[in-house]
Design an enzyme around this catalytic site. Sequence first.
Site, PDB file in Angstrom:
ATOM      1  N   GLU A   1      -0.584  -8.702  -9.743  1.00 36.79           N
ATOM      2  CA  GLU A   1      -1.712  -8.065  -9.049  1.00 36.79           C
ATOM      3  C   GLU A   1      -2.899  -8.052  -9.985  1.00 36.79           C
ATOM      4  O   GLU A   1      -2.765  -7.650 -11.141  1.00 36.79           O
ATOM      5  CB  GLU A   1      -1.402  -6.604  -8.679  1.00 36.79           C
ATOM      6  CG  GLU A   1      -0.557  -6.415  -7.465  1.00 36.79           C
ATOM      7  CD  GLU A   1      -0.404  -4.945  -7.091  1.00 36.79           C
ATOM      8  OE1 GLU A   1      -1.366  -4.173  -7.226  1.00 36.79           O
ATOM      9  OE2 GLU A   1       0.699  -4.578  -6.660  1.00 36.79           O
TER      10      GLU A   1
ATOM     11  N   GLU B   1       5.404  -1.134  -9.553  1.00 32.76           N
ATOM     12  CA  GLU B   1       4.840  -0.143 -10.476  1.00 32.76           C
ATOM     13  C   GLU B   1       5.774   1.039 -10.723  1.00 32.76           C
ATOM     14  O   GLU B   1       5.456   2.201 -10.417  1.00 32.76           O
ATOM     15  CB  GLU B   1       3.475   0.332  -9.963  1.00 32.76           C
ATOM     16  CG  GLU B   1       2.514  -0.828  -9.848  1.00 32.76           C
ATOM     17  CD  GLU B   1       1.078  -0.454  -9.520  1.00 32.76           C
ATOM     18  OE1 GLU B   1       0.172  -1.175  -9.932  1.00 32.76           O
ATOM     19  OE2 GLU B   1       0.870   0.560  -8.839  1.00 32.76           O
TER      20      GLU B   1
HETATM   21  C1  BG6 Z   1      -1.592  -1.207  -7.176  1.00 32.36           C
HETATM   22  C2  BG6 Z   1      -0.646  -1.176  -6.021  1.00 32.36           C
HETATM   23  O1  BG6 Z   1      -1.420  -0.032  -7.869  1.00 32.36           O
HETATM   24  O2  BG6 Z   1      -2.959  -1.216  -6.927  1.00 32.36           O
HETATM   25  C3  BG6 Z   1      -1.215  -1.703  -4.720  1.00 32.36           C
HETATM   26  O3  BG6 Z   1       0.546  -1.866  -6.336  1.00 32.36           O
HETATM   27  C4  BG6 Z   1      -2.619  -1.206  -4.568  1.00 32.36           C
HETATM   28  O4  BG6 Z   1      -0.362  -1.304  -3.684  1.00 32.36           O
HETATM   29  C5  BG6 Z   1      -3.464  -1.753  -5.717  1.00 32.36           C
HETATM   30  O5  BG6 Z   1      -3.210  -1.533  -3.345  1.00 32.36           O
HETATM   31  C6  BG6 Z   1      -4.931  -1.404  -5.645  1.00 32.36           C
HETATM   32  O6  BG6 Z   1      -5.091  -0.013  -5.551  1.00 32.36           O
HETATM   33  P1  BG6 Z   1      -5.918   0.632  -4.361  1.00 32.36           P
HETATM   34  O7  BG6 Z   1      -5.666   2.080  -4.488  1.00 32.36           O
HETATM   35  O8  BG6 Z   1      -7.337   0.258  -4.602  1.00 32.36           O
HETATM   36  O9  BG6 Z   1      -5.368   0.048  -3.114  1.00 32.36           O
END
Ligand code: BG6
Length: 490
Positions: free
Chosen positions: A390, A201
């Site tokens: 993701e 990101e």
């Molecule tokens: C993404 C990141 O922004 O979102 C991850 O690359 C992160 O590292 C994921 O865990 C989910 O966000 P969060 O804050 O719910 O863990």
Amino acid sequence: MTVFPENFLWGGATAANQIEGGYQEDGRGLAISDIMTAGSLNKARQITYIDKNGLPGTETALSGRNNLPQGAHGAVFSNYYYPNQRAVDFYHNYQQDIKMLAEMGFKVYRMSISWSRIFPNGDEKEPNKKGLDFYHRIFKELRKYQIEPLVTISHYDDPLVISQKYHDWQDRNMIDCYVHYAETLFKEYKGIVTKWITFNEINAPLLMLSFDKNAQDTDYQKAYQKLHYQLVASSRAVQIAHKIDPNNTIGNMICGVTNYPATPDPQDVLLTRHTWEKLIYYASDVQVLGKYPPFAKRLWQEHEIQLEMTEQDQEDLLAGKVDVYTFSYYHSSLATTHDSKDQVKGNFAAGVRNPYLEYSQWGWATDASGLQYFLEIIYDRYRIPVMIVENGLGATDKVENGKIHDQERITYYRKHIKAMARAIANGVDLIGYTTWACIDSISAGTGQVSKRYGLIYVDLDDQGNGSLKRLPKDSFYWYQKVITTNGEEL
Ligand code: BG6
């Protein structure tokens, strides 16, 4: 009939700082994530430090951003819980974890390497052999099940020492540290790893400011400069990776938020376009097309940015274009020039509530069509293979007689995979999908484990109590079927 190509890369994703633990083992140095306390939806995580007068202090932490005051150095205090230090202890459980990933039929496993495991301070000449060996063991285990690693070189865990010394990427020396680290990995794992992502990101510094109403021009100056140095570091790593092994394919990684106009007011439509430019295309254009886009000048002028950029930087950006466009996607957001009291949050995003969408327990909008939209618009712009690295739902889970019926998560995945199928049918060259996360881990934003994303449950609570025992959730078996049928049975 499935529309997913035969060799589609189904799998899941994690990040070292959110699952590994073992934070002081085998010579690993402290990372910025090790000094972050636990938080919650309404309580921000803190970074703990000793200030220039020797006094203890805390500062609000934002994942990927080091907020240490001038002259302070990060410190660990015994009266705080630091969830990333042990995380879910993948360091000692990787064999059984990878076995479970194999049971689901994973073709690919996206993981990251902990920079301070390889270079404890971040700027040593020689790597820490024990750190390199740990990842050899991981790759060996993955190979046993024919799971291909997709490795993120830097995922929100810069070594604390250089992060402080170079003020969170405000110094060009950071580029050389990163490039040396990346080159070490490319050489060490040549022929073992061929799929890489340079930075997780990378657009996060700009995203973070977009919802900070108090952000000053000086904050923007830092964000644009950090981003520039990271873009140059990324482009140099891409060149080296290609030279060391022509089989290497390298992806960028963009936090993908789909923005829509909140109203048909042309001002909202224009604002939406400009939001895409600033938050998505600005970094993506540099990484895919090799140079800053025409609207960059306007963005810099908005905050009187003076970018420290050399001619060599520009040559590097042009020579280090990525091969694959990879991104994360969780939700969409609305842009508007009108006042609204109904504000909502998301992954590095804030905006107006969308009445057509449902919101998760942590207030993120579920919008599978937004994923289709993102895929189509990105492929249309860049015409290189695209991969979602993701996507998932953070929600609490209940264990009932040893089972976890996470129907909500299954529904979330089903909708998003259907959206992917529609994008493929519309011509998008989508090559893979890794869910976030395949195993419960520490939330980057809140530091909670109760914001569960996994297909595999881990017995751990937000205070660090629990047996760490792993259990497959219903989504585990559901995803297993999705992979076996190559996306036909949803
Ligand atoms: C993404 C990141 O922004 O979102 C991850 O690359 C992160 O590292 C994921 O865990 C989910 O966000 P969060 O804050 O719910 O863990």
